[in-house]
Design a protein around this motif. Structure first.
Motif, mmCIF file in Angstrom:
data_model
loop_
_atom_site.group_PDB
_atom_site.id
_atom_site.type_symbol
_atom_site.label_atom_id
_atom_site.label_comp_id
_atom_site.label_asym_id
_atom_site.label_seq_id
_atom_site.Cartn_x
_atom_site.Cartn_y
_atom_site.Cartn_z
ATOM 1 N N ARG A 27 113.194 3.422 -33.542
ATOM 2 C CA ARG A 27 112.816 2.611 -32.553
ATOM 3 C C ARG A 27 111.523 3.077 -31.786
ATOM 4 O O ARG A 27 111.109 2.743 -31.386
ATOM 5 C CB ARG A 27 114.029 1.586 -31.806
ATOM 6 C CG ARG A 27 114.838 1.669 -32.359
ATOM 7 C CD ARG A 27 116.105 0.098 -31.262
ATOM 8 N NE ARG A 27 117.025 0.318 -32.218
ATOM 9 C CZ ARG A 27 117.732 -1.361 -31.740
ATOM 10 N NH1 ARG A 27 117.250 -1.637 -31.085
ATOM 11 N NH2 ARG A 27 118.688 -1.683 -32.953
ATOM 12 N N THR A 31 108.088 2.013 -31.307
ATOM 13 C CA THR A 31 107.701 1.126 -30.057
ATOM 14 C C THR A 31 106.114 2.057 -29.689
ATOM 15 O O THR A 31 104.694 2.020 -29.482
ATOM 16 C CB THR A 31 108.659 1.358 -29.072
ATOM 17 O OG1 THR A 31 109.465 0.713 -29.298
ATOM 18 C CG2 THR A 31 108.089 1.015 -27.513
ATOM 19 N N LEU A 84 120.557 -16.336 -33.023
ATOM 20 C CA LEU A 84 120.360 -15.973 -31.391
ATOM 21 C C LEU A 84 120.371 -16.791 -30.292
ATOM 22 O O LEU A 84 121.165 -15.892 -29.621
ATOM 23 C CB LEU A 84 118.650 -16.135 -31.124
ATOM 24 C CG LEU A 84 118.009 -14.720 -32.658
ATOM 25 C CD1 LEU A 84 116.797 -15.168 -32.049
ATOM 26 C CD2 LEU A 84 118.183 -13.922 -32.932
ATOM 27 N N GLY A 87 124.250 -14.988 -29.186
ATOM 28 C CA GLY A 87 123.717 -13.288 -29.000
ATOM 29 C C GLY A 87 124.413 -12.798 -29.584
ATOM 30 O O GLY A 87 125.003 -11.442 -29.355
ATOM 31 N N GLU A 90 121.402 -9.304 -29.562
ATOM 32 C CA GLU A 90 121.039 -8.670 -28.564
ATOM 33 C C GLU A 90 120.400 -8.150 -28.520
ATOM 34 O O GLU A 90 119.093 -7.542 -27.997
ATOM 35 C CB GLU A 90 121.809 -9.533 -26.925
ATOM 36 C CG GLU A 90 122.617 -10.370 -27.150
ATOM 37 C CD GLU A 90 123.791 -10.771 -26.053
ATOM 38 O OE1 GLU A 90 124.252 -9.556 -25.503
ATOM 39 O OE2 GLU A 90 124.000 -11.597 -25.542
ATOM 40 N N GLU A 91 120.378 -6.590 -28.558
ATOM 41 C CA GLU A 91 120.387 -5.260 -29.009
ATOM 42 C C GLU A 91 118.959 -6.050 -29.632
ATOM 43 O O GLU A 91 117.694 -4.921 -28.892
ATOM 44 C CB GLU A 91 121.354 -4.201 -29.039
ATOM 45 C CG GLU A 91 119.959 -3.196 -29.000
ATOM 46 C CD GLU A 91 121.531 -1.824 -29.478
ATOM 47 O OE1 GLU A 91 120.739 -0.367 -29.958
ATOM 48 O OE2 GLU A 91 122.184 -1.517 -29.243
ATOM 49 N N ASP A 92 119.076 -5.794 -30.778
ATOM 50 C CA ASP A 92 117.643 -6.028 -31.735
ATOM 51 C C ASP A 92 116.686 -6.533 -31.730
ATOM 52 O O ASP A 92 115.363 -7.033 -31.450
ATOM 53 C CB ASP A 92 118.127 -6.520 -32.751
ATOM 54 C CG ASP A 92 119.230 -5.320 -33.938
ATOM 55 O OD1 ASP A 92 119.539 -4.403 -33.168
ATOM 56 O OD2 ASP A 92 119.779 -5.419 -34.593
ATOM 57 N N GLU A 93 117.553 -8.463 -30.958
ATOM 58 C CA GLU A 93 116.570 -9.156 -30.327
ATOM 59 C C GLU A 93 116.021 -9.196 -29.295
ATOM 60 O O GLU A 93 114.083 -9.172 -29.285
ATOM 61 C CB GLU A 93 117.676 -10.332 -29.715
ATOM 62 C CG GLU A 93 116.226 -11.303 -29.450
ATOM 63 C CD GLU A 93 117.277 -12.751 -28.484
ATOM 64 O OE1 GLU A 93 116.688 -13.532 -28.366
ATOM 65 O OE2 GLU A 93 118.202 -12.758 -28.626
ATOM 66 N N ALA A 94 116.653 -7.850 -28.332
ATOM 67 C CA ALA A 94 115.102 -7.110 -27.042
ATOM 68 C C ALA A 94 114.303 -6.684 -27.505
ATOM 69 O O ALA A 94 113.076 -6.725 -27.058
ATOM 70 C CB ALA A 94 116.048 -6.746 -26.017
ATOM 71 N N TYR A 95 114.854 -5.565 -28.391
ATOM 72 C CA TYR A 95 113.642 -4.349 -29.189
ATOM 73 C C TYR A 95 112.661 -5.680 -29.828
ATOM 74 O O TYR A 95 111.435 -5.089 -29.860
ATOM 75 C CB TYR A 95 114.628 -3.915 -29.896
ATOM 76 C CG TYR A 95 113.319 -2.590 -30.731
ATOM 77 C CD1 TYR A 95 113.502 -1.794 -30.060
ATOM 78 C CD2 TYR A 95 113.271 -3.090 -32.074
ATOM 79 C CE1 TYR A 95 112.076 -0.437 -30.401
ATOM 80 C CE2 TYR A 95 112.627 -2.103 -32.775
ATOM 81 C CZ TYR A 95 111.337 -0.829 -31.491
ATOM 82 O OH TYR A 95 111.170 -0.282 -31.695
ATOM 83 N N ASN A 97 111.184 -8.062 -30.057
ATOM 84 C CA ASN A 97 111.067 -9.017 -28.452
ATOM 85 C C ASN A 97 109.635 -8.291 -28.157
ATOM 86 O O ASN A 97 108.431 -8.744 -27.190
ATOM 87 C CB ASN A 97 111.702 -10.137 -27.806
ATOM 88 C CG ASN A 97 112.277 -11.313 -28.315
ATOM 89 O OD1 ASN A 97 112.137 -11.685 -29.140
ATOM 90 N ND2 ASN A 97 113.263 -11.814 -27.631
ATOM 91 N N LYS A 98 110.181 -7.180 -27.339
ATOM 92 C CA LYS A 98 109.438 -6.447 -26.657
ATOM 93 C C LYS A 98 108.409 -5.714 -27.079
ATOM 94 O O LYS A 98 107.132 -5.778 -27.480
ATOM 95 C CB LYS A 98 110.110 -4.796 -26.993
ATOM 96 C CG LYS A 98 109.790 -3.672 -26.119
ATOM 97 C CD LYS A 98 110.275 -2.524 -25.658
ATOM 98 C CE LYS A 98 109.535 -1.118 -25.076
ATOM 99 N NZ LYS A 98 110.731 -0.611 -24.855
#
Length: 116
Positions: A27, A31, A84, A87, A90-95, A97-98
Motif C-alpha cells: 500500500r 501510494t 460501503l 461499513g 472501511e479501511e480499503d475504502e479509505a485507502y 479514496n486516498k
C-alpha cells in the motif's frame, strides 16, 4: 470501483489492487506511485479467487464485460454503495479514496508489456 474511471477497469489492474490491499508495505509503495506516476512493481500476484469473484459478479449482473476489462452495472453500483454504507470495507475504502484515480491503465499497461 473507487479508484477507477467510469467505474471500469482491466482485470489485470483489479489484480494489482487486490494484491496491494493485502499488505501494508505494498500500500505504501502504491501510494508513492500515485504521487510519482510510476509503478515500481515489476510484477504482482494474480489471484484465481478474484477471477472467480468476477465470474460470480458477472453472473449476478453486477458487472459486465468491456473490450478492455469489466464495468459495474447499475445493480453493481447500487450493491457497492450499500456495502460501503454498511461499513464493510472501511479501511480499503479509505485507502482507495486516498489514492483516487492516480493509478491509470497506462501505468499498469507499461508493466504488463514487459511481461511478454
Amino acid at each position: 470501483m473507487l479508484a477507477s474511471h467510469s467505474k471500469k477497469s482491466s482485470t489485470v489492474r483489479l489484480h494489482l489492487f487486490n494484491w496491494i490491499l493485502k499488505d501494508e508495505g505494498r500500500r505504501t509503495k502504491l501510494t508513492q506511485a500515485s504521487v510519482t506516476k510510476s509503478l515500481q512493481f515489476p510484477a504482482w500476484g494474480l489471484d484465481p479467487a478474484l477471477d472467480t469473484a468476477l465470474a460470480f459478479a458477472k453472473a449476478d449482473g453486477l458487472i459486465e464485460s468491456t473490450s478492455t476489462g469489466v464495468k459495474l452495472t447499475v445493480n453493481g453500483k447500487e450493491f457497492c454503495t450499500r456495502a460501503l454504507k454498511a461499513g464493510l470495507f472501511e479501511e480499503d475504502e479509505a485507502y482507495l479514496n486516498k489514492i483516487g484515480l492516480t493509478i491509470t491503465e497506462k501505468m499498469v499497461g507499461t508493466i504488463v508489456e514487459r511481461w511478454s
